[in-house]
Design an enzyme around this catalytic site. Structure first.
Site, PDB file in Angstrom:
ATOM      1  N   PHE A  61      22.940 -55.333 143.671  1.00 39.97           N
ATOM      2  CA  PHE A  61      24.482 -56.338 143.330  1.00 39.97           C
ATOM      3  C   PHE A  61      24.729 -55.795 142.623  1.00 39.97           C
ATOM      4  O   PHE A  61      24.468 -55.037 141.258  1.00 39.97           O
ATOM      5  CB  PHE A  61      24.010 -57.373 142.230  1.00 39.97           C
ATOM      6  CG  PHE A  61      25.074 -58.994 142.921  1.00 39.97           C
ATOM      7  CD1 PHE A  61      25.487 -59.292 143.774  1.00 39.97           C
ATOM      8  CD2 PHE A  61      25.903 -59.128 141.626  1.00 39.97           C
ATOM      9  CE1 PHE A  61      26.205 -60.059 143.494  1.00 39.97           C
ATOM     10  CE2 PHE A  61      26.905 -59.914 141.111  1.00 39.97           C
ATOM     11  CZ  PHE A  61      27.112 -60.429 142.320  1.00 39.97           C
ATOM     12  N   ASP A  97      30.172 -56.941 152.498  1.00 39.68           N
ATOM     13  CA  ASP A  97      28.305 -56.944 152.489  1.00 39.68           C
ATOM     14  C   ASP A  97      27.615 -57.549 153.376  1.00 39.68           C
ATOM     15  O   ASP A  97      26.937 -56.612 154.978  1.00 39.68           O
ATOM     16  CB  ASP A  97      27.531 -58.021 150.802  1.00 39.68           C
ATOM     17  CG  ASP A  97      26.255 -58.636 150.824  1.00 39.68           C
ATOM     18  OD1 ASP A  97      25.675 -57.543 150.726  1.00 39.68           O
ATOM     19  OD2 ASP A  97      26.030 -59.530 150.691  1.00 39.68           O
ATOM     20  N   LYS A 105      39.560 -61.729 144.244  1.00 41.04           N
ATOM     21  CA  LYS A 105      40.020 -61.285 143.050  1.00 41.04           C
ATOM     22  C   LYS A 105      39.683 -59.858 143.282  1.00 41.04           C
ATOM     23  O   LYS A 105      39.783 -59.519 142.465  1.00 41.04           O
ATOM     24  CB  LYS A 105      39.650 -62.383 141.787  1.00 41.04           C
ATOM     25  CG  LYS A 105      40.221 -63.682 142.392  1.00 41.04           C
ATOM     26  CD  LYS A 105      39.922 -64.616 140.376  1.00 41.04           C
ATOM     27  CE  LYS A 105      39.873 -65.386 140.646  1.00 41.04           C
ATOM     28  NZ  LYS A 105      38.943 -65.827 139.516  1.00 41.04           N
TER      29      LYS A 105
HETATM   30  P1  5GP Z   1      29.626 -60.697 152.545  1.00 39.66           P
HETATM   31  O1  5GP Z   1      31.168 -62.142 153.494  1.00 39.66           O
HETATM   32  O2  5GP Z   1      30.755 -59.775 153.100  1.00 39.66           O
HETATM   33  O3  5GP Z   1      28.425 -61.163 152.322  1.00 39.66           O
HETATM   34  O4  5GP Z   1      30.526 -61.167 151.105  1.00 39.66           O
HETATM   35  C1  5GP Z   1      31.751 -60.835 151.170  1.00 39.66           C
HETATM   36  C2  5GP Z   1      32.284 -61.200 149.250  1.00 39.66           C
HETATM   37  O5  5GP Z   1      30.891 -61.320 148.807  1.00 39.66           O
HETATM   38  C3  5GP Z   1      32.404 -59.545 148.555  1.00 39.66           C
HETATM   39  O6  5GP Z   1      34.213 -59.723 148.534  1.00 39.66           O
HETATM   40  C4  5GP Z   1      32.114 -60.143 147.251  1.00 39.66           C
HETATM   41  O7  5GP Z   1      32.753 -60.965 146.737  1.00 39.66           O
HETATM   42  C5  5GP Z   1      30.559 -61.045 147.715  1.00 39.66           C
HETATM   43  N1  5GP Z   1      29.340 -59.508 147.386  1.00 39.66           N
HETATM   44  C6  5GP Z   1      28.580 -59.151 147.963  1.00 39.66           C
HETATM   45  N2  5GP Z   1      27.756 -58.556 147.869  1.00 39.66           N
HETATM   46  C7  5GP Z   1      28.121 -57.743 146.525  1.00 39.66           C
HETATM   47  C8  5GP Z   1      28.239 -57.443 145.259  1.00 39.66           C
HETATM   48  O8  5GP Z   1      26.769 -56.677 144.812  1.00 39.66           O
HETATM   49  N3  5GP Z   1      28.380 -57.499 143.473  1.00 39.66           N
HETATM   50  C9  5GP Z   1      29.493 -58.528 143.878  1.00 39.66           C
HETATM   51  N4  5GP Z   1      30.141 -58.860 142.594  1.00 39.66           N
HETATM   52  N5  5GP Z   1      29.753 -59.493 144.977  1.00 39.66           N
HETATM   53  C10 5GP Z   1      28.908 -59.478 146.004  1.00 39.66           C
END
Ligand code: 5GP
Length: 172
Positions: free
Chosen positions: A150, A101, A41
């Site tokens: 975060f 991330d 979302k």
């Molecule tokens: P990745 O697979 O790149 O580690 O993570 C992607 C997902 O993790 C993003 O689409 C998001 O939903 C969540 N995420 C990663 N970092 C953050 C952050 O700083 N804040 C929030 N709210 N969600 C995050």
């Protein structure tokens, strides 16, 4: 208890940057259409705002994925909760994501979408945390490069809250 949130990027800054991204994308896709794939979302607000700033023809679809793991750490194992409504064969696909991330989610997703016969697959992320990267992901369009914190707002949640904040903040 109420969370304390400090502003990282104001609503004006976010909207101004999205306008620039829209202009850049419009230039790069000149003479073509772009098929935006927003990731639910978190990327909904960004996808809608970006779509309004693109001047070449735009079509839209959404996908929902989740990564197994706890709420703040992704595990690398990704599950598709809602797939695309339409096939993407022959289309110039631009995946629109809230944040990259570790790169686990996007690495899986780009690989998956890359096997569906589209003309191209590119990635546009509002936020990018390169310090946290575990998997190599090529981010074609980045809104803001941010440090390892975060963040919430503009679609991003903390336990499903704060998605509706019009700015991007850091929970202190
Ligand atoms: P990745 O697979 O790149 O580690 O993570 C992607 C997902 O993790 C993003 O689409 C998001 O939903 C969540 N995420 C990663 N970092 C953050 C952050 O700083 N804040 C929030 N709210 N969600 C995050």
């Amino acid at each position: 208890m109420k969370d304390k949130i400090s502003v990282l990027y104001t609503e004006e800054e976010v909207n101004a940057r999205i306008k620039e991204l829209g202009e850049e994308i419009s230039r790069d896709y000149a003479g073509r259409s772009v098929h935006l794939v927003g990731i639910l979302k978190g990327a909904t607000f960004f996808t809608c705002e970006l779509a309004k700033r693109i001047t070449v023809p735009v079509t839209l679809d959404f996908m929902s994925v989740s990564s197994y793991g706890n709420s703040t750490e992704s595990s690398g194992v990704v599950k598709i909760n809602k797939d695309l409504d339409e096939p993407i064969e022959g289309l110039d696909v631009l995946v629109v994501e809230d944040i990259v991330d570790t790169g686990n989610t996007l690495s899986y997703l780009l690989d998956n979408l890359g096997k569906r016969g589209s003309a191209s697959v590119k990635l546009c992320a509002l936020l990018n945390k390169p310090e946290r990267r575990l998997k190599d992901v090529n981010v074609d369009y980045t809104g803001f490069i941010i440090p390892d914190a975060f963040v919430v707002g503009y679609g991003l949640d903390y336990a499903q809250k704060y998605r509706n904040l019009p700015y991007i903040g850091i929970i202190e």
